[in-house]
Design a protein around this motif. Structure first.
Motif, PDB file in Angstrom:
ATOM      1  N   ALA A 122     -17.569  47.714  69.271  1.00  0.00           N
ATOM      2  CA  ALA A 122     -16.620  46.986  68.434  1.00  0.00           C
ATOM      3  C   ALA A 122     -16.291  47.777  67.175  1.00  0.00           C
ATOM      4  O   ALA A 122     -15.129  47.839  66.745  1.00  0.00           O
ATOM      5  N   ASP A 123     -17.300  48.404  66.567  1.00  0.00           N
ATOM      6  CA  ASP A 123     -17.068  49.203  65.357  1.00  0.00           C
ATOM      7  C   ASP A 123     -16.176  50.406  65.661  1.00  0.00           C
ATOM      8  O   ASP A 123     -15.325  50.790  64.854  1.00  0.00           O
ATOM      9  N   LYS A 124     -16.366  51.011  66.831  1.00  0.00           N
ATOM     10  CA  LYS A 124     -15.539  52.149  67.214  1.00  0.00           C
ATOM     11  C   LYS A 124     -14.079  51.722  67.374  1.00  0.00           C
ATOM     12  O   LYS A 124     -13.152  52.399  66.908  1.00  0.00           O
ATOM     13  N   LYS A 125     -13.872  50.579  68.034  1.00  0.00           N
ATOM     14  CA  LYS A 125     -12.505  50.075  68.210  1.00  0.00           C
ATOM     15  C   LYS A 125     -11.879  49.702  66.866  1.00  0.00           C
ATOM     16  O   LYS A 125     -10.680  49.939  66.634  1.00  0.00           O
ATOM     17  N   ALA A 126     -12.691  49.153  65.975  1.00  0.00           N
ATOM     18  CA  ALA A 126     -12.186  48.801  64.638  1.00  0.00           C
ATOM     19  C   ALA A 126     -11.715  50.050  63.901  1.00  0.00           C
ATOM     20  O   ALA A 126     -10.690  50.035  63.206  1.00  0.00           O
ATOM     21  N   GLY A 127     -12.444  51.157  64.065  1.00  0.00           N
ATOM     22  CA  GLY A 127     -12.037  52.421  63.444  1.00  0.00           C
ATOM     23  C   GLY A 127     -10.714  52.911  63.987  1.00  0.00           C
ATOM     24  O   GLY A 127      -9.868  53.430  63.243  1.00  0.00           O
ATOM     25  N   GLU A 128     -10.504  52.738  65.303  1.00  0.00           N
ATOM     26  CA  GLU A 128      -9.233  53.135  65.905  1.00  0.00           C
ATOM     27  C   GLU A 128      -8.082  52.315  65.350  1.00  0.00           C
ATOM     28  O   GLU A 128      -6.982  52.848  65.095  1.00  0.00           O
ATOM     29  N   LEU A 129      -8.311  51.019  65.163  1.00  0.00           N
ATOM     30  CA  LEU A 129      -7.264  50.155  64.606  1.00  0.00           C
ATOM     31  C   LEU A 129      -6.896  50.583  63.191  1.00  0.00           C
ATOM     32  O   LEU A 129      -5.714  50.615  62.828  1.00  0.00           O
ATOM     33  N   ARG A 130      -7.893  50.908  62.394  1.00  0.00           N
ATOM     34  CA  ARG A 130      -7.619  51.331  61.009  1.00  0.00           C
ATOM     35  C   ARG A 130      -6.801  52.619  60.990  1.00  0.00           C
ATOM     36  O   ARG A 130      -5.924  52.787  60.135  1.00  0.00           O
ATOM     37  N   ARG A 131      -7.093  53.514  61.910  1.00  0.00           N
ATOM     38  CA  ARG A 131      -6.327  54.761  61.949  1.00  0.00           C
ATOM     39  C   ARG A 131      -4.868  54.516  62.334  1.00  0.00           C
ATOM     40  O   ARG A 131      -3.980  55.310  62.009  1.00  0.00           O
ATOM     41  N   LEU A 132      -4.622  53.416  63.010  1.00  0.00           N
ATOM     42  CA  LEU A 132      -3.243  53.038  63.352  1.00  0.00           C
ATOM     43  C   LEU A 132      -2.566  52.249  62.223  1.00  0.00           C
ATOM     44  O   LEU A 132      -1.423  51.826  62.358  1.00  0.00           O
ATOM     45  N   GLY A 133      -3.311  52.060  61.143  1.00  0.00           N
ATOM     46  CA  GLY A 133      -2.751  51.339  60.001  1.00  0.00           C
ATOM     47  C   GLY A 133      -2.900  49.837  60.095  1.00  0.00           C
ATOM     48  O   GLY A 133      -2.247  49.089  59.355  1.00  0.00           O
ATOM     49  N   ILE A 134      -3.766  49.358  60.980  1.00  0.00           N
ATOM     50  CA  ILE A 134      -3.989  47.916  61.164  1.00  0.00           C
ATOM     51  C   ILE A 134      -5.313  47.538  60.506  1.00  0.00           C
ATOM     52  O   ILE A 134      -6.366  48.075  60.865  1.00  0.00           O
ATOM     53  N   THR A 135      -5.243  46.638  59.558  1.00  0.00           N
ATOM     54  CA  THR A 135      -6.455  46.253  58.815  1.00  0.00           C
ATOM     55  C   THR A 135      -6.723  44.754  58.847  1.00  0.00           C
ATOM     56  O   THR A 135      -7.812  44.319  58.470  1.00  0.00           O
ATOM     57  N   ASP A 136      -5.740  43.974  59.298  1.00  0.00           N
ATOM     58  CA  ASP A 136      -5.909  42.518  59.301  1.00  0.00           C
ATOM     59  C   ASP A 136      -6.498  42.069  60.650  1.00  0.00           C
ATOM     60  O   ASP A 136      -5.785  41.654  61.555  1.00  0.00           O
ATOM     61  N   PHE A 137      -7.815  42.175  60.778  1.00  0.00           N
ATOM     62  CA  PHE A 137      -8.513  41.784  62.008  1.00  0.00           C
ATOM     63  C   PHE A 137      -9.974  41.494  61.675  1.00  0.00           C
ATOM     64  O   PHE A 137     -10.435  41.781  60.559  1.00  0.00           O
ATOM     65  N   TYR A 138     -10.687  40.931  62.608  1.00  0.00           N
ATOM     66  CA  TYR A 138     -12.130  40.767  62.413  1.00  0.00           C
ATOM     67  C   TYR A 138     -12.851  40.848  63.753  1.00  0.00           C
ATOM     68  O   TYR A 138     -12.293  40.524  64.807  1.00  0.00           O
ATOM     69  N   VAL A 139     -14.098  41.308  63.696  1.00  0.00           N
ATOM     70  CA  VAL A 139     -14.934  41.441  64.890  1.00  0.00           C
ATOM     71  C   VAL A 139     -15.549  40.083  65.211  1.00  0.00           C
ATOM     72  O   VAL A 139     -16.142  39.435  64.348  1.00  0.00           O
ATOM     73  N   ILE A 140     -15.398  39.639  66.449  1.00  0.00           N
ATOM     74  CA  ILE A 140     -15.927  38.344  66.884  1.00  0.00           C
ATOM     75  C   ILE A 140     -17.435  38.477  67.124  1.00  0.00           C
ATOM     76  O   ILE A 140     -17.872  39.331  67.907  1.00  0.00           O
ATOM     77  N   GLN A 141     -18.219  37.646  66.453  1.00  0.00           N
ATOM     78  CA  GLN A 141     -19.674  37.764  66.547  1.00  0.00           C
ATOM     79  C   GLN A 141     -20.346  36.464  66.985  1.00  0.00           C
ATOM     80  O   GLN A 141     -21.570  36.338  66.897  1.00  0.00           O
ATOM     81  N   ASP A 142     -19.572  35.504  67.476  1.00  0.00           N
ATOM     82  CA  ASP A 142     -20.193  34.265  67.945  1.00  0.00           C
ATOM     83  C   ASP A 142     -20.829  34.491  69.322  1.00  0.00           C
ATOM     84  O   ASP A 142     -20.870  35.608  69.828  1.00  0.00           O
ATOM     85  N   GLN A 143     -21.314  33.425  69.916  1.00  0.00           N
ATOM     86  CA  GLN A 143     -22.030  33.553  71.179  1.00  0.00           C
ATOM     87  C   GLN A 143     -21.130  33.297  72.399  1.00  0.00           C
ATOM     88  O   GLN A 143     -21.624  33.058  73.491  1.00  0.00           O
ATOM     89  N   SER A 144     -19.826  33.366  72.233  1.00  0.00           N
ATOM     90  CA  SER A 144     -18.901  33.155  73.343  1.00  0.00           C
ATOM     91  C   SER A 144     -18.757  34.441  74.159  1.00  0.00           C
ATOM     92  O   SER A 144     -19.343  35.493  73.821  1.00  0.00           O
ATOM     93  N   ASN A 145     -17.982  34.372  75.251  1.00  0.00           N
ATOM     94  CA  ASN A 145     -17.757  35.561  76.065  1.00  0.00           C
ATOM     95  C   ASN A 145     -16.875  36.587  75.373  1.00  0.00           C
ATOM     96  O   ASN A 145     -16.636  37.669  75.919  1.00  0.00           O
TER      97      ASN A 145
END
Length: 226
Positions: A122-145
């Motif tokens: 998830a952290d790796k994908k978040a880094g890719e998003l930032r490099r594309l100029g996308i910062t408005d997101f969050y990593v899902i950390q609940d117990q769902s699928n």
């Protein structure tokens, strides 16, 4: 002596006669009302104007300098987003003209990237998003699928979700999709009151960093700007 008085009176009478006949011209101190009006400079073009119009003529930029936005609201932010937006809003230094409100939001459509399988993924994908100029997101950390997936926005309507997905696709995000998900989330909105034109411009710049957040008018509370 008598001869002097006779000629003096004759001279005075001659002057009075000449004055009455108009030979000595028109004296302003003896002009009648119609004559004074006639002597005004273009009296038919005189107009009464309000103080506001007069001030606008004197300073055509006055309205722009004193422009005030009564109350604007931006939201709705998740708990994880608060440090970032609050850090940006500090630039405005609004003091008691800024307040935060709680918002109960029931959404049914989420734009997301499926689970990456681990926090590292998830952290790796978040880094890719930032490099594309996308910062408005969050990593899902609940117990769902969707744990270790990435949420890119939750929307009340499918059309809004589709529009946001299209924007992400144009920026190079290919793995995002839309999923139906009815959840109730506690979110937060910020109300900013009595913004000057300069403050409004700064706020517009801040808003550009949060493209998925909505800006709306709000009911301003009583506030006196010093």
């Amino acid at each position: 002596m008598l001869r002097f008085l006779f000629w003096s009176l004759l001279a005075v009478n001659g002057l009075l006669l000449a004055f009455n006949l108009g030979y000595l011209g028109s004296w302003n101190m003896d002009a009648h009302e119609p004559q004074r009006i006639k002597n005004q400079y273009q009296p038919g073009q005189l107009q009464l104007v309000s103080a506001a119009v007069a001030n606008a003529v004197a300073d055509p930029n006055a309205d722009k300098k004193g422009a005030v936005t009564a109350c604007v609201e931006i939201g709705d932010f998740l708990q994880a987003d608060l440090p970032r937006i609050e850090d940006r809003l500090k630039q405005l230094a609004l003091g008691d003209r800024q307040s935060r409100t709680n918002v109960q939001d029931i959404a049914s459509h989420m734009v997301y990237i499926p689970s990456m399988g681990s926090k590292e993924g998830a952290d790796k994908k978040a880094g890719e998003l930032r490099r594309l100029g996308i910062t408005d997101f969050y990593v899902i950390q609940d117990q769902s699928n969707l744990r270790w997936g990435i949420s890119l926005g939750i929307f009340k309507s499918e059309d809004s979700a589709k529009a946001h997905l299209a924007t992400l696709n144009n920026k190079g995000v290919r793995s995002a999709r839309i999923g139906a998900r009815s959840v109730t989330t506690n979110k937060f909105a910020y109300q900013l009151r009595a913004l000057s034109a300069e403050e409004q411009a700064k706020f517009d710049s801040i808003k550009a960093d949060f493209p998925t957040q909505e800006v709306r008018n709000c009911q301003a509370t009583a506030y006196n700007k010093n």
